[in-house]
Design a protein around this motif. Structure first.
Motif, mmCIF file in Angstrom:
data_model
loop_
_atom_site.group_PDB
_atom_site.id
_atom_site.type_symbol
_atom_site.label_atom_id
_atom_site.label_comp_id
_atom_site.label_asym_id
_atom_site.label_seq_id
_atom_site.Cartn_x
_atom_site.Cartn_y
_atom_site.Cartn_z
ATOM 1 N N ARG A 38 -1.905 10.974 5.417
ATOM 2 C CA ARG A 38 -2.222 9.836 6.290
ATOM 3 C C ARG A 38 -1.024 8.910 6.458
ATOM 4 O O ARG A 38 -0.777 8.380 7.542
ATOM 5 C CB ARG A 38 -3.407 9.057 5.715
ATOM 6 C CG ARG A 38 -3.825 7.890 6.583
ATOM 7 C CD ARG A 38 -5.121 7.265 6.063
ATOM 8 N NE ARG A 38 -5.536 6.201 6.952
ATOM 9 C CZ ARG A 38 -5.363 4.907 6.692
ATOM 10 N NH1 ARG A 38 -4.804 4.514 5.561
ATOM 11 N NH2 ARG A 38 -5.767 4.003 7.566
ATOM 12 N N ASP A 39 -0.257 8.732 5.375
ATOM 13 C CA ASP A 39 0.925 7.864 5.420
ATOM 14 C C ASP A 39 2.125 8.532 6.091
ATOM 15 O O ASP A 39 3.165 7.894 6.263
ATOM 16 C CB ASP A 39 1.319 7.427 4.004
ATOM 17 C CG ASP A 39 0.372 6.384 3.426
ATOM 18 O OD1 ASP A 39 -0.465 5.838 4.169
ATOM 19 O OD2 ASP A 39 0.475 6.117 2.209
ATOM 20 N N GLY A 72 0.822 -1.209 0.000
ATOM 21 C CA GLY A 72 0.000 0.000 0.000
ATOM 22 C C GLY A 72 0.852 1.253 0.000
ATOM 23 O O GLY A 72 0.565 2.215 -0.718
ATOM 24 N N VAL A 73 1.914 1.241 0.798
ATOM 25 C CA VAL A 73 2.836 2.382 0.833
ATOM 26 C C VAL A 73 3.457 2.573 -0.546
ATOM 27 O O VAL A 73 3.492 3.685 -1.079
ATOM 28 C CB VAL A 73 3.933 2.175 1.900
ATOM 29 C CG1 VAL A 73 4.947 3.302 1.856
ATOM 30 C CG2 VAL A 73 3.319 2.049 3.280
ATOM 31 N N GLU A 97 2.303 1.656 -3.414
ATOM 32 C CA GLU A 97 1.270 2.123 -4.339
ATOM 33 C C GLU A 97 1.039 3.627 -4.194
ATOM 34 O O GLU A 97 0.937 4.347 -5.189
ATOM 35 C CB GLU A 97 -0.027 1.366 -4.085
ATOM 36 C CG GLU A 97 -1.149 1.757 -5.015
ATOM 37 C CD GLU A 97 -2.433 1.000 -4.715
ATOM 38 O OE1 GLU A 97 -3.511 1.557 -5.001
ATOM 39 O OE2 GLU A 97 -2.368 -0.127 -4.196
ATOM 40 N N HIS A 98 0.969 4.122 -2.984
ATOM 41 C CA HIS A 98 0.721 5.544 -2.759
ATOM 42 C C HIS A 98 1.879 6.410 -3.235
ATOM 43 O O HIS A 98 1.676 7.451 -3.857
ATOM 44 C CB HIS A 98 0.465 5.821 -1.282
ATOM 45 C CG HIS A 98 -0.728 5.114 -0.739
ATOM 46 N ND1 HIS A 98 -0.924 4.910 0.605
ATOM 47 C CD2 HIS A 98 -1.804 4.564 -1.358
ATOM 48 C CE1 HIS A 98 -2.057 4.259 0.784
ATOM 49 N NE2 HIS A 98 -2.607 4.033 -0.387
ATOM 50 N N GLN A 129 -7.379 13.923 -2.919
ATOM 51 C CA GLN A 129 -7.261 12.528 -2.476
ATOM 52 C C GLN A 129 -5.799 12.132 -2.288
ATOM 53 O O GLN A 129 -5.446 11.468 -1.314
ATOM 54 C CB GLN A 129 -7.913 11.588 -3.494
ATOM 55 C CG GLN A 129 -9.406 11.618 -3.474
ATOM 56 C CD GLN A 129 -10.018 10.721 -4.548
ATOM 57 O OE1 GLN A 129 -9.316 10.159 -5.397
ATOM 58 N NE2 GLN A 129 -11.330 10.571 -4.511
ATOM 59 N N THR A 130 -4.959 12.542 -3.228
ATOM 60 C CA THR A 130 -3.533 12.204 -3.151
ATOM 61 C C THR A 130 -2.895 12.842 -1.933
ATOM 62 O O THR A 130 -2.161 12.193 -1.181
ATOM 63 C CB THR A 130 -2.808 12.635 -4.439
ATOM 64 O OG1 THR A 130 -3.401 11.961 -5.555
ATOM 65 C CG2 THR A 130 -1.323 12.311 -4.382
ATOM 66 N N THR A 180 -4.061 11.048 1.216
ATOM 67 C CA THR A 180 -3.411 9.745 1.345
ATOM 68 C C THR A 180 -1.971 9.901 1.810
ATOM 69 O O THR A 180 -1.516 9.202 2.715
ATOM 70 C CB THR A 180 -3.452 8.992 0.000
ATOM 71 O OG1 THR A 180 -4.819 8.760 -0.353
ATOM 72 C CG2 THR A 180 -2.719 7.670 0.068
ATOM 73 N N LEU A 181 -1.239 10.835 1.186
ATOM 74 C CA LEU A 181 0.162 11.055 1.555
ATOM 75 C C LEU A 181 0.278 11.634 2.962
ATOM 76 O O LEU A 181 1.236 11.332 3.687
ATOM 77 C CB LEU A 181 0.850 11.950 0.526
ATOM 78 C CG LEU A 181 1.005 11.345 -0.874
ATOM 79 C CD1 LEU A 181 1.556 12.370 -1.841
ATOM 80 C CD2 LEU A 181 1.884 10.095 -0.834
ATOM 81 N N SER A 239 2.292 6.050 -7.316
ATOM 82 C CA SER A 239 1.189 6.358 -8.227
ATOM 83 C C SER A 239 1.577 7.587 -9.054
ATOM 84 O O SER A 239 2.455 8.365 -8.657
ATOM 85 C CB SER A 239 -0.093 6.644 -7.450
ATOM 86 O OG SER A 239 0.007 7.892 -6.770
ATOM 87 N N GLY A 271 1.044 10.602 -6.954
ATOM 88 C CA GLY A 271 1.911 10.560 -5.781
ATOM 89 C C GLY A 271 3.332 10.985 -6.107
ATOM 90 O O GLY A 271 3.936 11.797 -5.399
#
Length: 133
Positions: free
Chosen positions: A73-74, A25-26, A28-29, A66-67, A70-71, A32, A35
């Protein structure tokens, strides 16, 4: 993930080739399309949302939001909302984000340098495909 590891309360070592590994998942983020571009832009400097949207040409407002979320959150992006009117939100990289940005920037710059070879390979491949018909 092995049942014995779960029962013992320990996690197995990360293995990106294991479909259950959270590192996928990391990866992928970070890798992308958006990303990579967001990390690369923020590696230059911090941006406000609208500035970042102009910098990362072609990204929709929804995809950028969204990107960034997500970034964030990570742990790669820091979002700072300033209590002013009109509202102002700045985005920058965390230390973890700077590390990831350096790695994906190297890949992005490599791809820029290698466009001529890739285009040549594509023409050769397409020529073989046409000749085989």
């Amino acid at each position: 993930m092995k049942v014995s590891a779960l029962q013992a309360g320990t996690l197995p070592p990360p293995d990106v080739f294991d479909r259950m590994c959270p590192s996928r998942g990391v990866l992928e983020h970070v890798t992308s399309r958006w990303g990579v571009l967001v990390l690369g832009a923020l590696d230059e400097r911090g941006y406000r949302f609208s500035e970042l949207r102009r910098k990362v040409s072609g990204v929709s407002e929804k995809m950028l939001a969204q990107t960034l979320q997500t970034l964030e959150r990570d742990g790669f992006v820091l979002r700072e909302a300033h209590p002013v009117i009109p509202p102002r939100v700045d985005y920058s990289l965390t230390p973890l984000g700077r590390e990831a940005a350096a790695l994906v920037a190297a890949l992005a710059h490599w791809s820029e340098r290698r466009v001529p070879e890739v285009e040549s390979a594509r023409r050769e491949y397409d020529g073989r495909a046409v000749a085989a018909r």
